[in-house]
Design a protein around this motif. Structure first.
Motif, PDB file in Angstrom:
ATOM      1  N   THR A   1       2.829  26.624 -21.887  1.00 45.02           N
ATOM      2  CA  THR A   1       1.551  27.298 -21.593  1.00 45.02           C
ATOM      3  C   THR A   1       1.109  27.139 -20.135  1.00 45.02           C
ATOM      4  OG1 THR A   1       0.197  25.431 -22.375  1.00 45.02           O
ATOM      5  CG2 THR A   1       0.750  27.133 -24.000  1.00 45.02           C
ATOM      6  N   GLY A   2       2.053  27.334 -19.227  1.00 45.89           N
ATOM      7  CA  GLY A   2       1.714  27.304 -17.803  1.00 45.89           C
ATOM      8  C   GLY A   2       1.545  25.917 -17.227  1.00 45.89           C
ATOM      9  N   MET A   3       2.165  24.935 -17.842  1.00 46.40           N
ATOM     10  CA  MET A   3       2.001  23.549 -17.408  1.00 46.40           C
ATOM     11  C   MET A   3       2.682  23.286 -16.053  1.00 46.40           C
ATOM     12  SD  MET A   3       3.084  20.089 -19.419  1.00 46.40           S
ATOM     13  CE  MET A   3       4.820  20.396 -19.174  1.00 46.40           C
ATOM     14  N   TRP A   4       2.002  22.513 -15.234  1.00 43.03           N
ATOM     15  CA  TRP A   4       2.577  22.011 -13.988  1.00 43.03           C
ATOM     16  C   TRP A   4       3.366  20.744 -14.290  1.00 43.03           C
ATOM     17  CZ3 TRP A   4       1.672  23.234  -8.618  1.00 43.03           C
ATOM     18  CH2 TRP A   4       0.972  24.428  -8.429  1.00 43.03           C
ATOM     19  N   ARG A   5       4.424  20.522 -13.499  1.00 47.73           N
ATOM     20  CA  ARG A   5       5.250  19.319 -13.619  1.00 47.73           C
ATOM     21  C   ARG A   5       5.254  18.596 -12.281  1.00 47.73           C
ATOM     22  NH1 ARG A   5       9.453  20.470 -17.776  1.00 47.73           N
ATOM     23  NH2 ARG A   5       8.871  22.502 -18.578  1.00 47.73           N
ATOM     24  N   GLY A   6       5.340  17.305 -12.361  1.00 47.92           N
ATOM     25  CA  GLY A   6       5.573  16.503 -11.166  1.00 47.92           C
ATOM     26  C   GLY A   6       7.022  16.072 -11.154  1.00 47.92           C
ATOM     27  N   GLN A   7       7.695  16.322 -10.049  1.00 49.57           N
ATOM     28  CA  GLN A   7       9.105  15.933  -9.896  1.00 49.57           C
ATOM     29  C   GLN A   7       9.176  14.810  -8.874  1.00 49.57           C
ATOM     30  OE1 GLN A   7      11.919  17.407 -11.357  1.00 49.57           O
ATOM     31  NE2 GLN A   7      13.368  16.145 -10.253  1.00 49.57           N
ATOM     32  N   ILE A   8       9.728  13.678  -9.265  1.00 46.57           N
ATOM     33  CA  ILE A   8       9.898  12.537  -8.364  1.00 46.57           C
ATOM     34  C   ILE A   8      11.345  12.509  -7.898  1.00 46.57           C
ATOM     35  CG2 ILE A   8       9.755  10.035  -8.110  1.00 46.57           C
ATOM     36  CD1 ILE A   8       7.724  10.011 -10.425  1.00 46.57           C
ATOM     37  N   GLU A   9      11.541  12.429  -6.586  1.00 48.16           N
ATOM     38  CA  GLU A   9      12.884  12.437  -6.000  1.00 48.16           C
ATOM     39  C   GLU A   9      12.971  11.399  -4.891  1.00 48.16           C
ATOM     40  OE1 GLU A   9      15.608  14.199  -6.746  1.00 48.16           O
ATOM     41  OE2 GLU A   9      14.689  15.505  -8.226  1.00 48.16           O
ATOM     42  N   SER A  10      14.195  11.081  -4.520  1.00 51.48           N
ATOM     43  CA  SER A  10      14.489  10.260  -3.335  1.00 51.48           C
ATOM     44  C   SER A  10      13.728   8.941  -3.325  1.00 51.48           C
ATOM     45  CB  SER A  10      14.204  11.047  -2.051  1.00 51.48           C
ATOM     46  OG  SER A  10      14.969  12.225  -2.021  1.00 51.48           O
ATOM     47  N   VAL A  11      13.725   8.274  -4.469  1.00 51.96           N
ATOM     48  CA  VAL A  11      13.033   6.986  -4.575  1.00 51.96           C
ATOM     49  C   VAL A  11      13.939   5.892  -4.015  1.00 51.96           C
ATOM     50  CG1 VAL A  11      12.021   5.293  -6.147  1.00 51.96           C
ATOM     51  CG2 VAL A  11      11.845   7.746  -6.670  1.00 51.96           C
ATOM     52  N   ARG A  12      13.407   5.134  -3.092  1.00 49.14           N
ATOM     53  CA  ARG A  12      14.137   3.983  -2.552  1.00 49.14           C
ATOM     54  C   ARG A  12      13.144   2.852  -2.309  1.00 49.14           C
ATOM     55  NH1 ARG A  12      17.255   7.495  -3.254  1.00 49.14           N
ATOM     56  NH2 ARG A  12      19.266   7.889  -2.291  1.00 49.14           N
ATOM     57  N   ILE A  13      13.599   1.641  -2.595  1.00 48.30           N
ATOM     58  CA  ILE A  13      12.857   0.418  -2.296  1.00 48.30           C
ATOM     59  C   ILE A  13      13.791  -0.474  -1.493  1.00 48.30           C
ATOM     60  CG2 ILE A  13      11.755  -1.650  -3.287  1.00 48.30           C
ATOM     61  CD1 ILE A  13      10.146   0.913  -3.770  1.00 48.30           C
ATOM     62  N   ALA A  14      13.262  -1.118  -0.465  1.00 45.08           N
ATOM     63  CA  ALA A  14      14.071  -2.017   0.364  1.00 45.08           C
ATOM     64  C   ALA A  14      14.772  -3.050  -0.520  1.00 45.08           C
ATOM     65  CB  ALA A  14      13.183  -2.708   1.400  1.00 45.08           C
ATOM     66  N   ARG A  15      16.027  -3.313  -0.206  1.00 42.61           N
ATOM     67  CA  ARG A  15      16.840  -4.234  -1.016  1.00 42.61           C
ATOM     68  C   ARG A  15      16.148  -5.558  -1.289  1.00 42.61           C
ATOM     69  NH1 ARG A  15      22.467  -3.185  -1.645  1.00 42.61           N
ATOM     70  NH2 ARG A  15      22.997  -1.481  -0.277  1.00 42.61           N
ATOM     71  N   ASP A  16      15.542  -6.137  -0.262  1.00 39.64           N
ATOM     72  CA  ASP A  16      14.946  -7.465  -0.425  1.00 39.64           C
ATOM     73  C   ASP A  16      13.689  -7.457  -1.288  1.00 39.64           C
ATOM     74  OD1 ASP A  16      13.740  -6.082   1.824  1.00 39.64           O
ATOM     75  OD2 ASP A  16      12.719  -7.964   2.312  1.00 39.64           O
ATOM     76  N   LEU A  17      13.175  -6.272  -1.640  1.00 38.05           N
ATOM     77  CA  LEU A  17      11.972  -6.193  -2.467  1.00 38.05           C
ATOM     78  C   LEU A  17      12.242  -5.636  -3.867  1.00 38.05           C
ATOM     79  CD1 LEU A  17       9.348  -5.083   0.182  1.00 38.05           C
ATOM     80  CD2 LEU A  17       9.640  -7.330  -0.870  1.00 38.05           C
TER      81      LEU A  17
ATOM     82  N   SER B   1       0.853  -1.186   0.000  1.00 39.16           N
ATOM     83  CA  SER B   1       0.000   0.000   0.000  1.00 39.16           C
ATOM     84  C   SER B   1       0.889   1.236   0.000  1.00 39.16           C
ATOM     85  CB  SER B   1      -0.927   0.000   1.219  1.00 39.16           C
ATOM     86  OG  SER B   1      -0.171   0.031   2.411  1.00 39.16           O
ATOM     87  N   PHE B   2       0.313   2.349  -0.432  1.00 41.06           N
ATOM     88  CA  PHE B   2       1.034   3.613  -0.531  1.00 41.06           C
ATOM     89  C   PHE B   2       0.243   4.670   0.222  1.00 41.06           C
ATOM     90  CE2 PHE B   2       1.339   1.379  -4.694  1.00 41.06           C
ATOM     91  CZ  PHE B   2       2.594   0.826  -4.477  1.00 41.06           C
ATOM     92  N   ARG B   3       0.972   5.550   0.917  1.00 43.95           N
ATOM     93  CA  ARG B   3       0.311   6.591   1.695  1.00 43.95           C
ATOM     94  C   ARG B   3       1.292   7.720   1.964  1.00 43.95           C
ATOM     95  NH1 ARG B   3       2.578   6.356   6.650  1.00 43.95           N
ATOM     96  NH2 ARG B   3       3.183   4.339   7.503  1.00 43.95           N
ATOM     97  N   LEU B   4       0.737   8.828   2.463  1.00 41.92           N
ATOM     98  CA  LEU B   4       1.585   9.921   2.907  1.00 41.92           C
ATOM     99  C   LEU B   4       2.411   9.466   4.105  1.00 41.92           C
ATOM    100  CD1 LEU B   4      -0.786  13.030   2.814  1.00 41.92           C
ATOM    101  CD2 LEU B   4       1.050  12.444   1.221  1.00 41.92           C
ATOM    102  N   ALA B   5       3.638   9.924   4.149  1.00 45.31           N
ATOM    103  CA  ALA B   5       4.504   9.593   5.279  1.00 45.31           C
ATOM    104  C   ALA B   5       4.064  10.372   6.515  1.00 45.31           C
ATOM    105  CB  ALA B   5       5.953   9.928   4.942  1.00 45.31           C
ATOM    106  N   ARG B   6       4.306   9.763   7.652  1.00 42.81           N
ATOM    107  CA  ARG B   6       4.082  10.405   8.946  1.00 42.81           C
ATOM    108  C   ARG B   6       5.442  10.578   9.621  1.00 42.81           C
ATOM    109  NH1 ARG B   6      -0.369   6.397   8.786  1.00 42.81           N
ATOM    110  NH2 ARG B   6       1.021   4.873   9.726  1.00 42.81           N
TER     111      ARG B   6
ATOM    112  N   ALA C   1       5.021  -0.386  -9.183  1.00 42.77           N
ATOM    113  CA  ALA C   1       3.692   0.002  -8.703  1.00 42.77           C
ATOM    114  C   ALA C   1       3.752   1.352  -7.984  1.00 42.77           C
ATOM    115  CB  ALA C   1       3.137  -1.075  -7.774  1.00 42.77           C
ATOM    116  N   PHE C   2       4.822   1.595  -7.233  1.00 41.14           N
ATOM    117  CA  PHE C   2       4.965   2.845  -6.479  1.00 41.14           C
ATOM    118  C   PHE C   2       5.141   4.027  -7.440  1.00 41.14           C
ATOM    119  CE2 PHE C   2       7.460   4.732  -2.605  1.00 41.14           C
ATOM    120  CZ  PHE C   2       6.327   5.420  -2.192  1.00 41.14           C
ATOM    121  N   ILE C   3       5.962   3.854  -8.463  1.00 43.88           N
ATOM    122  CA  ILE C   3       6.153   4.931  -9.440  1.00 43.88           C
ATOM    123  C   ILE C   3       4.855   5.185 -10.201  1.00 43.88           C
ATOM    124  CG2 ILE C   3       7.337   5.602 -11.574  1.00 43.88           C
ATOM    125  CD1 ILE C   3       9.083   5.931  -9.085  1.00 43.88           C
ATOM    126  N   GLU C   4       4.146   4.146 -10.574  1.00 38.90           N
ATOM    127  CA  GLU C   4       2.861   4.333 -11.265  1.00 38.90           C
ATOM    128  C   GLU C   4       1.872   5.059 -10.354  1.00 38.90           C
ATOM    129  OE1 GLU C   4       2.355   4.033 -14.386  1.00 38.90           O
ATOM    130  OE2 GLU C   4       4.154   2.912 -14.912  1.00 38.90           O
TER     131      GLU C   4
END
Length: 151
Positions: free
Chosen positions: A79-95, A3-8, A103-106
C-alpha cells in the motif's frame, strides 16, 4: 561515548579507509591521497538527494569509527509503503563488539521510522557470517533471497 551525524566531505578519507578495511573491501576500494574523484562525485550525488543519507559514527575522541548509508525508497507494494535500505555498514576493527555497531544500526532504524518507512532492509555478503549473526541479533530476518548482477 559515541555520536552519529551526517557525513561531511571532509570525512571521505576516513570513510573510504573503513570501507577498505576487510578482505572484500580491500579488493574493491581505492585508498589514495588525493581521494579518487569517483568518491567525490558519489558523495556529491548522495548529498544532493533528499532520499539518501550518508552517516558516520564518532568515538569519544571524535575519530570517525563507523559509517553507513541509508536510502529511503518509495514503493507501490504494501500500500505505498516506504522502505529504509541500510548499506555500506562498517565499524572500525578495534571497536567491533563494543556496542557501537548496535547503537549505530538502532540510530539508523530511528531515522527510517522518522521518515515514515514501514520496514528496514539490508543485504550482507554471504561470506560475512559474523555480520549476518550481528544483524539477526538486532532483529533482522533472512526472509528473502537477494540477487545481484554486476554491470
Amino acid at each position: 561515548m559515541h555520536s552519529f551525524r551526517l557525513a561531511r566531505q571532509a570525512d571521505l578519507a576516513a570513510i573510504i579507509r573503513l570501507l577498505a578495511d576487510d578482505d572484500l573491501g580491500s579488493a574493491r576500494e581505492i585508498v589514495a591521497d588525493p581521494i579518487d574523484p569517483r568518491y567525490l562525485s558519489a558523495f556529491a550525488a548522495i548529498e544532493a538527494d533528499a532520499n539518501q543519507m550518508l552517516a558516520v559514527a564518532s568515538d569519544a575522541s571524535d575519530r570517525i569509527a563507523g559509517c553507513l548509508q541509508l536510502s529511503f525508497i518509495p514503493g507501490l507494494s504494501r500500500t505505498g509503503m516506504w522502505r529504509g535500505q541500510i548499506e555500506s555498514v562498517r565499524i572500525a576493527r578495534d571497536l567491533r563488539g563494543s556496542g557501537l555497531g548496535s547503537a549505530f544500526i538502532e540510530w539508523a532504524i530511528v531515522q527510517c521510522a522518522e521518515r515514515g518507512c514501514g520496514l528496514v532492509q539490508l543485504t550482507s555478503d554471504k561470506t560475512r557470517t559474523d555480520s549476518i549473526r550481528f544483524y539477526e541479533k538486532l532483529g533482522f530476518v533472512a526472509s528473502h533471497v537477494g540477487l545481484k548482477r554486476s554491470l
